[in-house]
Design a protein around this motif. Structure first.
Motif, PDB file in Angstrom:
ATOM      1  N   LEU A   1       0.853  -1.181   0.000  1.00  0.00           N
ATOM      2  CA  LEU A   1       0.000   0.000   0.000  1.00  0.00           C
ATOM      3  C   LEU A   1       0.892   1.236   0.000  1.00  0.00           C
ATOM      4  O   LEU A   1       1.687   1.438   0.917  1.00  0.00           O
ATOM      5  CB  LEU A   1      -0.911   0.004   1.233  1.00  0.00           C
ATOM      6  N   LEU A   2       0.767   2.039  -1.020  1.00  0.00           N
ATOM      7  CA  LEU A   2       1.584   3.240  -1.136  1.00  0.00           C
ATOM      8  C   LEU A   2       0.985   4.375  -0.323  1.00  0.00           C
ATOM      9  O   LEU A   2      -0.236   4.585  -0.332  1.00  0.00           O
ATOM     10  CB  LEU A   2       1.696   3.672  -2.597  1.00  0.00           C
ATOM     11  N   SER A   3       1.838   5.103   0.373  1.00  0.00           N
ATOM     12  CA  SER A   3       1.372   6.285   1.092  1.00  0.00           C
ATOM     13  C   SER A   3       1.121   7.406   0.088  1.00  0.00           C
ATOM     14  O   SER A   3       1.640   7.379  -1.041  1.00  0.00           O
ATOM     15  CB  SER A   3       2.412   6.727   2.118  1.00  0.00           C
ATOM     16  N   PRO A   4       0.330   8.416   0.462  1.00  0.00           N
ATOM     17  CA  PRO A   4       0.104   9.546  -0.455  1.00  0.00           C
ATOM     18  C   PRO A   4       1.416  10.199  -0.905  1.00  0.00           C
ATOM     19  O   PRO A   4       1.548  10.593  -2.061  1.00  0.00           O
ATOM     20  CB  PRO A   4      -0.744  10.508   0.380  1.00  0.00           C
ATOM     21  N   ARG A   5       2.380  10.309  -0.001  1.00  0.00           N
ATOM     22  CA  ARG A   5       3.668  10.913  -0.359  1.00  0.00           C
ATOM     23  C   ARG A   5       4.411  10.041  -1.374  1.00  0.00           C
ATOM     24  O   ARG A   5       5.010  10.558  -2.324  1.00  0.00           O
ATOM     25  CB  ARG A   5       4.521  11.112   0.897  1.00  0.00           C
ATOM     26  N   GLU A   6       4.375   8.737  -1.196  1.00  0.00           N
ATOM     27  CA  GLU A   6       5.034   7.836  -2.138  1.00  0.00           C
ATOM     28  C   GLU A   6       4.365   7.877  -3.505  1.00  0.00           C
ATOM     29  O   GLU A   6       5.040   7.872  -4.536  1.00  0.00           O
ATOM     30  CB  GLU A   6       5.042   6.416  -1.580  1.00  0.00           C
ATOM     31  N   LYS A   7       3.044   7.926  -3.519  1.00  0.00           N
ATOM     32  CA  LYS A   7       2.333   8.049  -4.794  1.00  0.00           C
ATOM     33  C   LYS A   7       2.729   9.331  -5.512  1.00  0.00           C
ATOM     34  O   LYS A   7       2.980   9.344  -6.726  1.00  0.00           O
ATOM     35  CB  LYS A   7       0.826   8.031  -4.562  1.00  0.00           C
ATOM     36  N   LYS A   8       2.779  10.408  -4.758  1.00  0.00           N
ATOM     37  CA  LYS A   8       3.121  11.706  -5.332  1.00  0.00           C
ATOM     38  C   LYS A   8       4.499  11.664  -5.997  1.00  0.00           C
ATOM     39  O   LYS A   8       4.659  12.112  -7.144  1.00  0.00           O
ATOM     40  CB  LYS A   8       3.097  12.766  -4.229  1.00  0.00           C
ATOM     41  N   HIS A   9       5.469  11.095  -5.305  1.00  0.00           N
ATOM     42  CA  HIS A   9       6.828  11.134  -5.840  1.00  0.00           C
ATOM     43  C   HIS A   9       7.054  10.077  -6.918  1.00  0.00           C
ATOM     44  O   HIS A   9       7.891  10.289  -7.808  1.00  0.00           O
ATOM     45  CB  HIS A   9       7.834  10.988  -4.705  1.00  0.00           C
ATOM     46  N   LEU A  10       6.340   8.969  -6.882  1.00  0.00           N
ATOM     47  CA  LEU A  10       6.430   8.015  -7.989  1.00  0.00           C
ATOM     48  C   LEU A  10       5.869   8.622  -9.269  1.00  0.00           C
ATOM     49  O   LEU A  10       6.389   8.396 -10.363  1.00  0.00           O
ATOM     50  CB  LEU A  10       5.685   6.727  -7.647  1.00  0.00           C
ATOM     51  N   LYS A  11       4.808   9.400  -9.130  1.00  0.00           N
ATOM     52  CA  LYS A  11       4.219  10.069 -10.289  1.00  0.00           C
ATOM     53  C   LYS A  11       5.153  11.164 -10.811  1.00  0.00           C
ATOM     54  O   LYS A  11       5.403  11.266 -12.014  1.00  0.00           O
ATOM     55  CB  LYS A  11       2.861  10.666  -9.921  1.00  0.00           C
ATOM     56  N   ARG A  12       5.660  11.986  -9.890  1.00  0.00           N
ATOM     57  CA  ARG A  12       6.550  13.080 -10.292  1.00  0.00           C
ATOM     58  C   ARG A  12       7.840  12.559 -10.911  1.00  0.00           C
ATOM     59  O   ARG A  12       8.425  13.213 -11.773  1.00  0.00           O
ATOM     60  CB  ARG A  12       6.874  13.961  -9.076  1.00  0.00           C
ATOM     61  N   GLU A  13       8.253  11.389 -10.488  1.00  0.00           N
ATOM     62  CA  GLU A  13       9.481  10.794 -11.004  1.00  0.00           C
ATOM     63  C   GLU A  13       9.440  10.635 -12.522  1.00  0.00           C
ATOM     64  O   GLU A  13      10.443  10.801 -13.208  1.00  0.00           O
ATOM     65  CB  GLU A  13       9.680   9.439 -10.331  1.00  0.00           C
ATOM     66  N   ARG A  14       8.271  10.332 -13.056  1.00  0.00           N
ATOM     67  CA  ARG A  14       8.122  10.136 -14.499  1.00  0.00           C
ATOM     68  C   ARG A  14       7.584  11.368 -15.217  1.00  0.00           C
ATOM     69  O   ARG A  14       7.787  11.522 -16.413  1.00  0.00           O
ATOM     70  CB  ARG A  14       7.193   8.956 -14.782  1.00  0.00           C
ATOM     71  N   ASP A  15       6.912  12.247 -14.494  1.00  0.00           N
ATOM     72  CA  ASP A  15       6.263  13.384 -15.141  1.00  0.00           C
ATOM     73  C   ASP A  15       7.073  14.670 -15.086  1.00  0.00           C
ATOM     74  O   ASP A  15       6.882  15.561 -15.927  1.00  0.00           O
ATOM     75  CB  ASP A  15       4.893  13.649 -14.500  1.00  0.00           C
ATOM     76  N   VAL A  16       7.947  14.795 -14.102  1.00  0.00           N
ATOM     77  CA  VAL A  16       8.633  16.068 -13.859  1.00  0.00           C
ATOM     78  C   VAL A  16      10.132  15.868 -13.988  1.00  0.00           C
ATOM     79  O   VAL A  16      10.714  15.008 -13.317  1.00  0.00           O
ATOM     80  CB  VAL A  16       8.293  16.618 -12.452  1.00  0.00           C
ATOM     81  N   VAL A  17      10.752  16.661 -14.849  1.00  0.00           N
ATOM     82  CA  VAL A  17      12.207  16.618 -15.000  1.00  0.00           C
ATOM     83  C   VAL A  17      12.854  17.158 -13.720  1.00  0.00           C
ATOM     84  O   VAL A  17      12.430  18.168 -13.178  1.00  0.00           O
ATOM     85  CB  VAL A  17      12.653  17.459 -16.208  1.00  0.00           C
ATOM     86  N   PHE A  18      13.860  16.468 -13.232  1.00  0.00           N
ATOM     87  CA  PHE A  18      14.599  16.871 -12.039  1.00  0.00           C
ATOM     88  C   PHE A  18      13.667  17.012 -10.824  1.00  0.00           C
ATOM     89  O   PHE A  18      13.784  17.951 -10.040  1.00  0.00           O
ATOM     90  CB  PHE A  18      15.353  18.187 -12.257  1.00  0.00           C
ATOM     91  N   SER A  19      12.722  16.072 -10.695  1.00  0.00           N
ATOM     92  CA  SER A  19      11.831  16.100  -9.538  1.00  0.00           C
ATOM     93  C   SER A  19      12.555  15.686  -8.262  1.00  0.00           C
ATOM     94  O   SER A  19      12.086  15.964  -7.160  1.00  0.00           O
ATOM     95  CB  SER A  19      10.645  15.160  -9.769  1.00  0.00           C
ATOM     96  N   GLU A  20      13.701  15.004  -8.407  1.00  0.00           N
ATOM     97  CA  GLU A  20      14.449  14.550  -7.237  1.00  0.00           C
ATOM     98  C   GLU A  20      15.327  15.693  -6.725  1.00  0.00           C
ATOM     99  O   GLU A  20      16.261  16.117  -7.400  1.00  0.00           O
ATOM    100  CB  GLU A  20      15.323  13.339  -7.595  1.00  0.00           C
ATOM    101  N   ARG A  21      15.039  16.167  -5.519  1.00  0.00           N
ATOM    102  CA  ARG A  21      15.767  17.320  -4.984  1.00  0.00           C
ATOM    103  C   ARG A  21      17.263  17.037  -4.859  1.00  0.00           C
ATOM    104  O   ARG A  21      18.089  17.920  -5.049  1.00  0.00           O
ATOM    105  CB  ARG A  21      15.192  17.712  -3.622  1.00  0.00           C
ATOM    106  N   GLY A  22      17.610  15.789  -4.527  1.00  0.00           N
ATOM    107  CA  GLY A  22      19.015  15.456  -4.346  1.00  0.00           C
ATOM    108  C   GLY A  22      19.832  15.534  -5.614  1.00  0.00           C
ATOM    109  O   GLY A  22      21.069  15.623  -5.560  1.00  0.00           O
ATOM    110  N   MET A  23      19.166  15.515  -6.777  1.00  0.00           N
ATOM    111  CA  MET A  23      19.885  15.583  -8.053  1.00  0.00           C
ATOM    112  C   MET A  23      20.383  16.988  -8.369  1.00  0.00           C
ATOM    113  O   MET A  23      21.217  17.165  -9.257  1.00  0.00           O
ATOM    114  CB  MET A  23      18.983  15.101  -9.187  1.00  0.00           C
ATOM    115  N   ARG A  24      19.885  17.972  -7.661  1.00  0.00           N
ATOM    116  CA  ARG A  24      20.223  19.351  -8.028  1.00  0.00           C
ATOM    117  C   ARG A  24      21.708  19.627  -7.870  1.00  0.00           C
ATOM    118  O   ARG A  24      22.317  20.308  -8.697  1.00  0.00           O
ATOM    119  CB  ARG A  24      19.393  20.322  -7.190  1.00  0.00           C
ATOM    120  N   ARG A  25      22.313  19.089  -6.813  1.00  0.00           N
ATOM    121  CA  ARG A  25      23.746  19.308  -6.623  1.00  0.00           C
ATOM    122  C   ARG A  25      24.555  18.602  -7.708  1.00  0.00           C
ATOM    123  O   ARG A  25      25.601  19.109  -8.142  1.00  0.00           O
ATOM    124  CB  ARG A  25      24.165  18.826  -5.235  1.00  0.00           C
ATOM    125  N   VAL A  26      24.074  17.447  -8.146  1.00  0.00           N
ATOM    126  CA  VAL A  26      24.747  16.750  -9.240  1.00  0.00           C
ATOM    127  C   VAL A  26      24.652  17.567 -10.518  1.00  0.00           C
ATOM    128  O   VAL A  26      25.655  17.739 -11.244  1.00  0.00           O
ATOM    129  CB  VAL A  26      24.137  15.347  -9.451  1.00  0.00           C
TER     130      VAL A  26
END
Length: 690
Positions: free
Chosen positions: A92-117
């Motif tokens: 069972l996915l939490s609302p936060r997990e659903k949100k970020h799984l969706k953003r992972e495919r829909d939003v470029v650079f949705s991962e905050r940790g990638m910004r420093r890279v």
């Protein structure tokens, strides 16, 4: 079903998948967890939790592994507006997990940790552009290093001075990235490269002869070679698989911006009243971005998690997981990637050509160096490796065949000869060069996101014909008599060439070089492909002054016409030799490149080309053919939409895997069942067709 021990079944599964990775004759792209039953998955995760990642609770890893195994279904749940969808799933996915799984495919650079890279990659690329602009601007002041006039010897010496960093980068810097990456990591490679370029930029300020300049630029080239390999690999290994191309695109985007910014500073420096001061400013300009890169890589940028999963002195699954927690938005995403990457590396290790029992331990300095030499040798021995090398090497060669570096290296001289301002007209050539750099940057922006949606191969095939056309237009424009008109028309065609080049052949060579090879051979493969690029850049740099020589060569018009023809050749090579890599994980690409090149070429001629003619010339609505097919367990998206929801949910609780289906790469076009008898009965893995 006949019972077998977990160890025996697990080894059979690995052996089957390893064989498929080495010779994927059926062009099947499969999840590394595809053949696990629920019970086998639980046992494997238990072993993983106890021996590989003991700091994380078993239940959390199992939860992430189940999501990874059925990622298609969980992606559908995350993207669905129905809050009740997926309530019957094992996880069972939490609302936060659903949100970020969706953003992972829909939003470029949705991962905050990638910004420093991305910032680090951008600084490394900005430095590359600054260096190229510095070389270009300095060529205009050749007399400062004892190279006056246009005679034959002067032309060759200038070409040698400009080519020395590229040859050093290709022949020494790129191969040197292997031991540096092995002992110090991708970040270590960037730190060492920044230090070398900083030192060479300071030294260039005081260079008084072309020999001294040549030697200083060799040091600069070592840094550029190390950086050119380490930077795209860092971006590819940290990015979310779906947006990997966009992450690596930061390299070309900011190289273009660095060229533009470098030309802007060159233009400003030409206004100085003292020419010696102008030259010193142009030569020393790269030291500022090199210092910024050094600081960013040393203190702020995370290391690649895959580097810590690579056997060697810094092997540490705990460090790899710690980095993934920094890079991903949720613990679920970090554990999912950690487990799937580890399983893929496990399969890759079983399929290694090296038979040395110490291969996974790499003890000793000399053994490590021998292993690196062996990695280069193996690039030509295994289908999966040499297919990747052919593909990445072809695109890197195509970038130099296009002639783009004629403008990157010699635009000031080229514009001067066109406009007749070769004697003291500094500002106009610098201004035209600035315009070329600005266009190169601005028109790389359309490739952001589209490099992962439209694809690498399609961008290349769409833009190369226009590049050839615009280059030919520039060549023909030399026949115009009026100086002002001739200069403007030629500049227009060269700017249009830059427009076509920037989103296609600009970013894709380094993207393919960094993503096409498995972890065990990633540095060796990327170094080889990028060496092709840099070596031919050096060759172009040393030969072009003679090629465009009006007395002994083709002249400006003839040289542009030559590159127009080479762009056509590049198009043919890309069409027949370069696979599409968009939307695939780094580990999935093992299966893409395991398909024989002969079959790939046959598909292009017999299926893709006829479809293209019917679709775009005769305007028939025909379905595109697919060479690769994804293997999934359970219902496809189309099946899900056609069947009752309770039937789809019920299938998720069946402990025996359902019949596997093969679905075209573009999901949702309908399942394609290749073998009605393709089942897992009796655990006889030979029946999988491997």
């Amino acid at each position: 079903m006949r019972k077998v021990s977990h160890a025996t079944g697990r080894n059979d599964l690995l052996a089957a998948q390893v064989n498929n990775r080495r010779a994927n004759d059926r062009a099947i792209i499969e999840n590394p967890l595809a053949y696990f039953t629920d019970a086998e998955l639980e046992l494997d995760v238990q072993n993983f939790a106890e021996t590989i990642l003991p700091s994380v609770e078993y239940e959390k890893i199992l939860r992430a592994a189940k999501v990874a195994k059925d990622i298609r279904l969980y992606d559908e749940v995350a993207r669905s507006p129905d809050p009740n969808m997926g309530l019957d799933l094992p996880v069972l996915l939490s609302p936060r997990e659903k949100k970020h799984l969706k953003r992972e495919r829909d939003v470029v650079f949705s991962e905050r940790g990638m910004r420093r890279v991305i910032i680090t990659v951008s600084l490394a690329a900005l430095l590359q552009g600054f260096v190229q602009s510095s070389f270009n601007g300095a060529s205009f002041y050749r007399h400062h290093w004892g190279l006056p006039g246009e005679d034959h010897d002067v032309t060759w010496r200038l070409g040698g001075a400009n080519a020395s960093p590229w040859f050093a980068a290709a022949l020494v810097g790129c191969p040197l990235s292997l031991p540096i990456n092995y002992w110090f990591g991708r970040r270590g490679g960037l730190i060492i490269a920044a230090a070398l370029i900083f030192a060479s930029s300071v030294a260039a300020i005081f260079a008084e002869s072309w020999v001294a300049l040549c030697c200083i630029r060799i040091v600069n080239g070592l840094g550029m070679g190390i950086k050119a390999v380490s930077t795209p690999i860092l971006a590819s290994e940290t990015a979310v698989g779906f947006w990997r191309g966009t992450a690596i695109l930061a390299w070309q985007l900011w190289v273009a911006f660095g060229i533009m910014l470098g030309f802007a500073f060159n233009l400003i420096f030409t206004t100085a009243s003292d020419e010696n001061l102008t030259i010193r400013f142009i030569q020393g300009a790269p030291l500022v971005p090199s210092l910024m890169l050094f600081v960013m890589a040393l203190w702020f940028c995370p290391e690649s998690p895959r580097y810590h999963l690579q056997k060697g002195p810094n092997y540490s699954p705990e460090k790899a997981y710690k980095v993934l927690r920094q890079l991903r938005n949720t613990e679920l995403q970090a554990l999912r990637d950690m487990y799937t990457v580890y399983k893929s590396i496990e399969q890759e290790s079983m399929g290694s050509l090296s038979q040395d029992p110490n291969a996974n331990l790499s003890p000793g300095f000399w053994w490590a160096l021998w292993d690196m030499c062996l990695a280069f040798k193996q690039l030509f021995q295994q289908r999966r490796l040499y297919n990747a090398l052919i593909s990445a090497g072809t695109v890197n060669l195509a970038q130099q065949l296009s002639g783009v570096n004629v403008f990157a290296f010699y635009s000031t001289e080229l514009v001067s000869s066109v406009s007749g301002d070769s004697d003291g007209g500094h500002v106009k050539p610098m201004a035209y060069s600035l315009g070329f750099g600005a266009i190169n940057f601005l028109f790389a922006l359309p490739a952001v996101r589209s490099i992962d949606t439209l694809g690498r191969r399609r961008w290349l095939l769409m833009t190369l014909p226009f590049m050839a056309l615009f280059m030919l237009g520039g060549a023909l424009s030399y026949s115009i008599q009026d100086d002002a008109t001739r200069t403007g028309i030629i500049a227009l065609f060269l700017y249009l060439f830059a427009v076509a080049y920037s989103p296609g052949l600009g970013p894709i060579p380094f993207t393919l070089a960094s993503e096409s090879f498995p972890l065990s051979h990633r540095e060796a493969g990327a170094a080889s492909a990028i060496s092709v690029n840099l070596f031919f850049a050096g060759l172009l740099s040393v030969l072009y002054p003679s090629i465009r020589d009006d007395n002994r060569g083709l002249g400006d018009a003839g040289s542009l016409a030559l590159f127009a023809g080479l762009n056509v050749l590049a198009f043919v090579l890309v069409f027949f030799l370069v696979e599409e890599t968009k939307g695939r994980s780094l580990e999935d690409l093992d299966l893409v490149f395991a398909v024989s090149k002969r079959r790939f070429m046959s598909f292009q001629i017999s299926e893709y080309l006829p479809w293209f003619i019917k679709r775009y010339i005769f305007l028939k609505d025909v379905k595109a053919p697919e060479l690769y097919h994804d293997m999934i367990w359970g219902p496809t998206k189309r099946d899900s939409e056609a069947s009752a929801p309770h039937l789809r949910q019920a299938s998720l609780h069946n402990t025996s895997p359902p019949q596997p289906y093969y679905e075209p790469q573009q999901h949702g076009q309908g399942p394609l069942e290749l073998s009605p008898t393709y089942s897992r009965g009796g655990n006889d893995y030979r029946q999988y067709g491997y």
